[in-house]
Design an enzyme around this catalytic site. Structure first.
Site, short mmCIF file in Angstrom:
data_model
loop_
_atom_site.label_atom_id
_atom_site.label_comp_id
_atom_site.label_asym_id
_atom_site.label_seq_id
_atom_site.Cartn_x
_atom_site.Cartn_y
_atom_site.Cartn_z
N LYS A 150 3.12 1.79 -3.18
CA LYS A 150 4.35 2.60 -3.18
C LYS A 150 5.56 1.82 -2.65
O LYS A 150 6.69 2.27 -2.81
CB LYS A 150 4.15 3.86 -2.33
CG LYS A 150 2.93 4.70 -2.68
CD LYS A 150 3.08 5.38 -4.01
CE LYS A 150 1.91 6.26 -4.40
NZ LYS A 150 1.71 7.43 -3.56
N THR A 193 3.09 17.37 0.52
CA THR A 193 2.27 17.68 -0.67
C THR A 193 1.80 16.39 -1.34
O THR A 193 2.52 15.39 -1.32
CB THR A 193 3.12 18.53 -1.64
OG1 THR A 193 3.39 19.78 -1.02
CG2 THR A 193 2.38 18.79 -2.95
N GLY A 194 0.61 16.46 -1.95
CA GLY A 194 0.07 15.28 -2.64
C GLY A 194 -1.23 14.85 -1.99
O GLY A 194 -1.66 15.44 -0.99
N SER A 195 -1.84 13.80 -2.55
CA SER A 195 -3.17 13.40 -2.06
C SER A 195 -3.11 12.80 -0.65
O SER A 195 -4.02 13.03 0.16
CB SER A 195 -3.81 12.43 -3.04
OG SER A 195 -2.99 11.30 -3.24
N THR A 196 -2.04 12.06 -0.33
CA THR A 196 -1.95 11.46 1.00
C THR A 196 -1.71 12.55 2.05
O THR A 196 -2.34 12.57 3.11
CB THR A 196 -0.81 10.42 1.05
OG1 THR A 196 -0.82 9.67 -0.16
CG2 THR A 196 -0.96 9.50 2.23
N ASP A 219 4.58 13.48 5.23
CA ASP A 219 4.53 13.64 3.77
C ASP A 219 4.19 12.31 3.11
O ASP A 219 4.22 11.25 3.76
CB ASP A 219 5.89 14.16 3.28
CG ASP A 219 5.80 14.91 1.95
OD1 ASP A 219 4.76 14.80 1.26
OD2 ASP A 219 6.78 15.58 1.58
N GLY A 220 3.90 12.35 1.84
CA GLY A 220 3.68 11.13 1.06
C GLY A 220 4.93 10.78 0.27
O GLY A 220 5.98 11.41 0.44
N ALA A 221 4.84 9.77 -0.59
CA ALA A 221 5.99 9.40 -1.43
C ALA A 221 5.49 8.67 -2.67
O ALA A 221 4.37 8.14 -2.68
CB ALA A 221 6.94 8.50 -0.65
N GLU A 272 9.92 20.03 -0.34
CA GLU A 272 9.76 18.85 0.53
C GLU A 272 11.10 18.44 1.13
O GLU A 272 11.18 18.07 2.30
CB GLU A 272 9.17 17.69 -0.28
CG GLU A 272 7.69 17.91 -0.63
CD GLU A 272 7.14 16.89 -1.60
OE1 GLU A 272 5.91 16.74 -1.61
OE2 GLU A 272 7.90 16.26 -2.35
C1 5RP Z 1 4.81 15.52 -4.24
C2 5RP Z 1 5.19 14.21 -3.69
C3 5RP Z 1 4.08 13.34 -3.18
O1 5RP Z 1 4.33 13.06 -1.85
C4 5RP Z 1 4.04 12.08 -3.97
O2 5RP Z 1 3.88 12.41 -5.35
C5 5RP Z 1 2.91 11.17 -3.53
O3 5RP Z 1 1.67 11.70 -3.89
P1 5RP Z 1 0.30 11.01 -3.49
O4 5RP Z 1 0.19 11.07 -2.01
O5 5RP Z 1 -0.74 11.86 -4.20
O6 5RP Z 1 0.31 9.60 -4.01
O7 5RP Z 1 6.33 13.83 -3.62
O8 5RP Z 1 5.92 16.20 -4.78
#
Ligand code: 5RP
Length: 240
Positions: A123, A28-31, A83-85, A105
């Protein structure tokens, strides 16, 4: 290169790791959204995979992209989660939950053979904690739970404001699981393992956003190209 471009280039590298027949965790998230869109293009071109989304938002996006979806009831083990972080340290310990999806997640990551994290270089940190640590809590007994978090965090060397996440109209943010999020502004987390362990004693805490020993590979997009960091594990296979 903007942070968004860095996220996209990490997702482009990650999607190359997907092989036919894989059962995937979809973050989840933009990445992760970049990844899902790119995966959708491969699916349209004939790739056969199935995915378990980590949030309602990702489920909707994956459906729009034509990715076949499944659940952890139908498939109890996954091959890889992408996933992203919010933060990644040199030992591939993570803070996640900026998007509020940390519980699903973590469940999906735990069910996966491999976890690949995609991120932009902002990050990557020396020490976790500048990003506010999200903790998912049940609404019942919120005040008491917050106080216990304060005390046990302080015992683990972490102090700072603990705030209830809210939406733009001032209401508490509610997760896909019907819970609240407390964001903990610790600044630095000297011992992430100890902190994560201490929250297990608090009945109102559902999960915290520390992901330890879960990430196998981090793909970091940066000004000078991609950096791929692999966890040092005995059973490691070279995926990248
Ligand atoms: C969602 C998360 C996302 O992976 C994290 O917030 C990174 O988001 P983005 O890719 O938008 O920077 O943990 O719960």
């Amino acid at each position: 290169m903007s942070a968004d471009d860095q996220k996209k280039s990490a997702a482009m590298r990650a999607v190359e790791m997907v092989e036919p027949g894989m059962r995937l965790g979809l973050g989840t998230g933009s990445t992760a959204a970049y990844f899902v869109k790119l995966l959708g293009e491969r699916v349209k071109a004939g790739l056969s995979v199935s995915g378990v989304p980590t949030s309602d938002a990702t489920r909707k996006l994956a459906e729009q992209c034509g990715i076949p979806l499944t659940t952890l009831d139908e498939v109890t083990e996954l091959d890889v989660t992408f996933d992203g972080a919010d933060e990644v340290d040199g030992d591939l310990r993570l803070i996640k939950g900026g998007g509020g999806a940390l519980l699903r997640e973590k469940i999906v990551a735990m069910a996966s053979d491999r976890v690949v994290i995609m991120a932009d270089e902002s990050k990557l940190v020396e020490q976790l904690g500048a990003f506010k640590l999200p903790i998912e809590v049940v609404p019942f007994g919120l005040g008491a739970t917050r106080e216990m978090i304060e005390v046990l965090s302080s015992d683990a060397g972490c102090e700072g404001e603990i705030s209830l996440r809210s939406t733009s109209d001032g209401k508490p943010f509610v997760t896909d699981n019907g819970n609240y999020i407390l964001d903990c502004d610790f600044g630095r987390i000297p011992d992430p393992e100890e902190l994560e362990d201490s929250y297990r004693f608090i009945p109102g805490v559902v999960e915290c956003g520390l992901f330890i020993d879960l990430c196998d590979i981090a793909i970091i997009g940066g000004e000078d190209g991609l950096q791929i960091i692999e966890a040092q594990k005995d059973d490691d296979e070279d995926m990248a």
